[in-house]
Design an enzyme around this catalytic site. Structure first.
Site, short mmCIF file in Angstrom:
data_model
loop_
_atom_site.label_atom_id
_atom_site.label_comp_id
_atom_site.label_asym_id
_atom_site.label_seq_id
_atom_site.Cartn_x
_atom_site.Cartn_y
_atom_site.Cartn_z
N ASN A 298 -10.21 -3.07 2.60
CA ASN A 298 -9.92 -3.06 1.16
C ASN A 298 -11.22 -2.87 0.38
O ASN A 298 -12.30 -2.90 0.96
CB ASN A 298 -9.30 -4.39 0.73
CG ASN A 298 -7.81 -4.47 1.06
OD1 ASN A 298 -7.16 -3.46 1.27
ND2 ASN A 298 -7.30 -5.69 1.11
N HIS B 291 0.82 -1.21 0.00
CA HIS B 291 0.00 0.00 0.00
C HIS B 291 0.86 1.27 0.00
O HIS B 291 0.51 2.27 0.62
CB HIS B 291 -0.95 0.03 1.21
CG HIS B 291 -1.94 -1.08 1.24
ND1 HIS B 291 -3.21 -0.99 0.74
CD2 HIS B 291 -1.83 -2.36 1.71
CE1 HIS B 291 -3.85 -2.13 0.92
NE2 HIS B 291 -3.03 -2.99 1.49
N HIS C 14 -3.78 0.90 12.09
CA HIS C 14 -3.51 -0.33 12.82
C HIS C 14 -4.86 -0.97 13.20
O HIS C 14 -5.65 -0.33 13.92
CB HIS C 14 -2.69 0.02 14.07
CG HIS C 14 -2.42 -1.13 14.99
ND1 HIS C 14 -2.46 -2.44 14.58
CD2 HIS C 14 -2.10 -1.16 16.31
CE1 HIS C 14 -2.18 -3.23 15.61
NE2 HIS C 14 -1.96 -2.48 16.67
FE1 HDD Z 1 -2.34 -4.83 5.52
C1 HDD Z 1 -0.95 -1.76 5.19
C2 HDD Z 1 -5.35 -3.60 4.38
C3 HDD Z 1 -3.68 -8.00 5.61
C4 HDD Z 1 0.47 -5.96 6.99
N1 HDD Z 1 -3.01 -3.04 4.88
C5 HDD Z 1 -2.28 -1.89 4.83
C6 HDD Z 1 -3.10 -0.82 4.34
C7 HDD Z 1 -4.34 -1.34 4.10
C8 HDD Z 1 -4.29 -2.73 4.46
C9 HDD Z 1 -5.55 -0.60 3.58
C10 HDD Z 1 -2.64 0.61 4.11
C11 HDD Z 1 -2.90 1.47 5.29
C12 HDD Z 1 -2.46 2.88 4.97
O1 HDD Z 1 -3.10 3.48 4.10
O2 HDD Z 1 -1.52 3.33 5.59
N2 HDD Z 1 -4.12 -5.66 5.01
C13 HDD Z 1 -5.26 -4.96 4.66
C14 HDD Z 1 -6.38 -5.87 4.64
C15 HDD Z 1 -5.91 -7.11 4.98
C16 HDD Z 1 -4.49 -6.97 5.21
C17 HDD Z 1 -7.79 -5.46 4.32
C18 HDD Z 1 -6.64 -8.41 5.12
C19 HDD Z 1 -7.90 -8.51 5.40
N3 HDD Z 1 -1.70 -6.66 6.14
C20 HDD Z 1 -2.41 -7.85 6.13
C21 HDD Z 1 -1.65 -8.88 6.77
C22 HDD Z 1 -0.47 -8.32 7.18
C23 HDD Z 1 -0.53 -6.91 6.77
C24 HDD Z 1 -2.10 -10.31 6.95
C25 HDD Z 1 0.70 -8.90 7.91
C26 HDD Z 1 0.64 -9.94 8.67
N4 HDD Z 1 -0.53 -4.02 5.94
C27 HDD Z 1 0.46 -4.66 6.60
C28 HDD Z 1 1.64 -3.77 6.92
C29 HDD Z 1 1.16 -2.39 6.35
C30 HDD Z 1 -0.19 -2.73 5.77
C31 HDD Z 1 2.95 -4.25 6.45
C32 HDD Z 1 2.10 -1.65 5.42
C33 HDD Z 1 2.14 -0.24 5.90
C34 HDD Z 1 1.38 -0.23 7.12
O3 HDD Z 1 0.93 -1.49 7.41
O4 HDD Z 1 1.17 0.74 7.83
O5 HDD Z 1 1.86 -3.73 8.28
#
Ligand code: HDD
Length: 699
Positions: A153, A80, A344
């Site tokens: 999402n 993202h 978060h």
């Molecule tokens: Fe995630 C970012 C949505 C599963 C780890 N995620 C991130 C963002 C969105 C989502 C919208 C961007 C937030 C922003 O605009 O700053 N992610 C989802 C959805 C998931 C999902 C809807 C499943 C239902 N994500 C998921 C899993 C993991 C992560 C299973 C790790 C175990 N996601 C992250 C992250 C991010 C992230 C690496 C990258 C930047 C951040 O968090 O702030 O931690």
């Protein structure tokens, strides 16, 4: 002094242009200073030993400026990375005390401020907006009981069931690690290799390959919380909920060829669209709903509500609309707000609780952890966009870039030295739902997560013929980019197991043999119309852009008639001319244009008007960009109004009068209000899907 417009750009008129050499006081601007507050006399020349001599190390002003510049980037989000943000508010329609004690859902008069960030998933921060991808839909509610983040999402299910697999999923979709391409694309070997070995991804793949993967606008897409969450009421009763966002404008998508071309013509298409809409006061609005169900109902479903690869059909549990979110303010500074905002899923408030979904459980660790490396400090909550807007106090101290200055000796609890220090509060504090638990410690996938096909089939069965064709075409495109034949074959094998027609059509499109379908999973599914975008498409011209390609010699009054008709329906008409300055009107004056034809291709508009006049200039008919303008509008199934010169341009673009259909409105020499109304009504229907069979080979 030059006055900034609402959009922040100073008007460029000579009378207001600042003069070089004016002092700060003469300009009415503050003096520029160093970060230590020392006024800078010369911000353009470094300190040198003589006019042509070497720069001196002593130049603390130069060193401070360059050092700051060198450190102006932080690590981009691992997923993202490319996103666009907006401020707004949320307001419930009524009190929801009957289902949750969450404070922001109690009073229809209370507006809760929000910050939203929409994003793509796979691409880097500088990648294109219109790639085929899932879109992030993250909302931070600044409630009076703390910040609540709904990090969702635009697709209601996810690729994997357990967070353990997330790094593998993302490594597979990101650019391949040796060559660092392709950028922002799932159409490559490693992604499909992983997907084909991971049948649990089938359901979400169906969604990602559908038109949901190429939304028309962030303002026109749905959002989902995906996991099952809990609402807790004042009495402590827990109910399961699934969150849904619905855009007030309706949900719409691009067509693939258009999305590919927009990526070149305007890589910022979605970012610009969101910014412009808010800047022009056309505030995007979304309705928040929940599906509410209890443990007993959940036990009766033919799938597990803790499995994020499953949705609950709306026919099974209808939506309860809770309230409305309106996005009414653009960020003041992209980096400070959109880049530094930290979401978060563990940011919850009393009245909202989590579930045991193993994907959600892993996320609860990941998001906090990632902010530490991305924002560099455990004090990221002190960055203004992340700060709660309610009072907050605790006994944490120190850490990189601590902004707050806490006073006194006491930084521990309990204490007897400072009676004003914060203490725990059992009455108002967050309480976890006391779910009973006693199980062996075990690494295992539950049996109830085993069916990966029924809902993929449900999705396929619920689509219109047009939407199915787009899914087949998307699989064809993506798999055609896969070099290893065994990966293509394995993937198509899974599609046969979802549905024989789907598998057969994709196999045929890729030149592969058909095979027996397996119908794995739960057999024939009852279609769910709510899963189709086209079945619930709204007719509207609100906030849509109409491109009017105008040759020299055309009547300005005619253009104005179209403009008024479009504006009456809430749309916007933009003039595209053969020169950036505008077109020479029949009435005499030059009418300013919004775009020069090469910079304003028809892919940027929802419908077009082609005005060449009764004797179109040769330059209009022979120009490649003008011909593409006409040809693309037709190929992308858009409504076209054309006068004689416009009809001639269409002919040059290979579209003869025999090809005209109900979405082509030819204009006679005397344009009637009825013809303009016909154009506007057709444009509000967005695309003429029946034309598709005439402009694309069948798949
Ligand atoms: Fe995630 C970012 C949505 C599963 C780890 N995620 C991130 C963002 C969105 C989502 C919208 C961007 C937030 C922003 O605009 O700053 N992610 C989802 C959805 C998931 C999902 C809807 C499943 C239902 N994500 C998921 C899993 C993991 C992560 C299973 C790790 C175990 N996601 C992250 C992250 C991010 C992230 C690496 C990258 C930047 C951040 O968090 O702030 O931690």
């Amino acid at each position: 002094m030059a006055r900034a417009t609402k959009g922040g750009t100073p008007p460029s008129s000579n009378s207001t242009a600042p003069e070089l050499g004016q002092t700060a006081a003469e300009r009415g601007a503050p003096s520029i200073t160093t970060n230590q507050g020392v006024v800078i006399a010369d911000n353009r020349n470094s300190l040198k030993a003589g006019p042509r001599g070497p720069t001196l190390l002593e130049d603390f002003i130069l060193r401070e400026k360059i050092t700051h510049f060198d450190h102006e980037r932080i690590p981009e989000r691992i997923v993202h990375a490319r996103g666009s943000g907006a401020h707004g508010y949320f307001r419930p329609y009524k009190s929801w005390a009957s289902i949750t004690k969450a404070h922001f859902l109690q009073d229809p008069k209370r507006k809760t401020p929000v910050f939203v960030r929409f994003s793509t998933v796979a691409g880097g921060a500088g990648s294109n907006d219109t790639v085929r991808d899932v879109r992030g839909f993250a909302v931070k509610f600044y409630t009076q009981e703390g910040n609540y983040d709904l990090v969702g999402n635009n697709i209601p299910v996810f690729f994997i069931q357990d967070a353990m697999r997330f790094p593998d999923l993302i490594h597979a979709v990101k650019p391949e690690p040796d060559r660092e391409f392709p950028q922002a694309s799932s159409a490559h070997d490693t992604f499909w290799d992983f997907a084909s070995l991971m049948p649990e991804s089938l359901h979400m793949l169906m969604w990602a390959m559908s038109d949901r993967g190429i939304p028309r606008s962030y303002r026109m897409m749905e959002g989902f919380g995906i996991h099952t969450f809990r609402f807790i009421d004042q009495a402590g009763t827990s109910r399961f909920v699934k969150f849904h966002w619905r855009p007030k404008l309706g949900s719409f998508s691009l067509v693939w060829d258009e999305a590919v071309k927009i990526a070149g013509a305007d890589p910022d298409f979605h970012r610009r669209d969101l910014w412009d809409a808010i800047d022009q006061g056309k505030f995007p609005a979304f309705e928040l709903s929940v599906q509410i169900f209890d443990e007993e109902m959940a036990a009766g479903f033919p799938f597990d509500v803790l499995d994020s690869t499953k949705l609950i059909p709306e026919e099974l549990v209808p939506l309860t609309p809770l309230g409305e979110m309106v996005l009414d303010r653009n960020p003041d500074n992209f980096f400070a707000e959109t880049e530094q905002v930290a979401f978060h899923p563990g940011h919850v408030v009393p009245g909202i609780d989590l579930s045991n979904d193993p994907l959600l459980q892993g996320r609860l660790f990941s998001y906090l952890d990632t902010q530490l490396s991305r924002l560099g400090s455990s004090n990221f909550h002190q960055i203004p966009v992340n700060q709660p807007k309610c009072p907050f106090a605790n006994l944490q101290r120190g850490g990189h870039m601590r902004m707050s200055v806490e006073k006194g000796r006491v930084a521990y609890e309990p204490n007897s030295l400072d009676m004003t220090a914060p203490v725990q509060d059992p009455d108002r504090g967050y309480k976890h739902h006391p779910e009973a638990m006693e199980s062996p410690k075990i690494r295992i996938r539950p049996e109830s997560f085993a069916d990966h096909h029924s809902q993929a089939r449900l999705f396929w069965k619920s689509q219109t013929d047009t939407e199915r064709t787009h899914i087949v075409a998307a699989f064809r495109f993506e798999l055609s980019k896969v070099d290893v034949a065994a990966v293509r074959e394995r993937m198509v094998g899974h599609l046969f197991d979802v549905d024989a027609e789907l598998g057969g059509r994709v196999a045929a499109a890729l030149g592969m043999p058909a095979r027996q379908a397996d119908m794995a999973g739960g057999g024939e599914a009852q279609p769910s119309p709510a899963l189709s975008l086209l079945k619930k498409a709204r007719e509207t011209l609100e906030t849509r852009k109409i491109g009017c390609l105008v040759a020299d010699g055309v009547s300005a009054d005619l253009v104005d008639q179209f403009r008024r008709a479009v504006e009456r329906k809430g749309g916007k008409l933009m003039i595209v001319s053969m020169k950036r300055g505008g077109f020479q009107s029949a009435e005499g004056p030059v009418v300013p244009a919004d775009f020069f034809v090469q910079g304003g291709p028809s892919i940027l508009f929802d419908a077009v008007v082609l005005l060449g006049g009764s004797q179109p200039p040769a330059a209009f008919l022979m120009d490649a960009a003008a011909k593409h303008f006409a040809a693309d509008a037709f190929a992308h199934l858009k409504t076209i109004a054309a006068d004689d010169g416009g009809v001639a341009l269409l002919a040059k673009a290979g579209i003869g009068q025999a090809d005209f259909d109900e979405a082509v409105v030819p204009l006679s020499a005397k344009v009637t209000p009825a013809a303009i109304s016909r154009f506007v009504a057709s444009a509000a229907r967005h695309r003429l899907w029946s034309r598709e069979a005439k402009v694309s080979a069948p798949v």
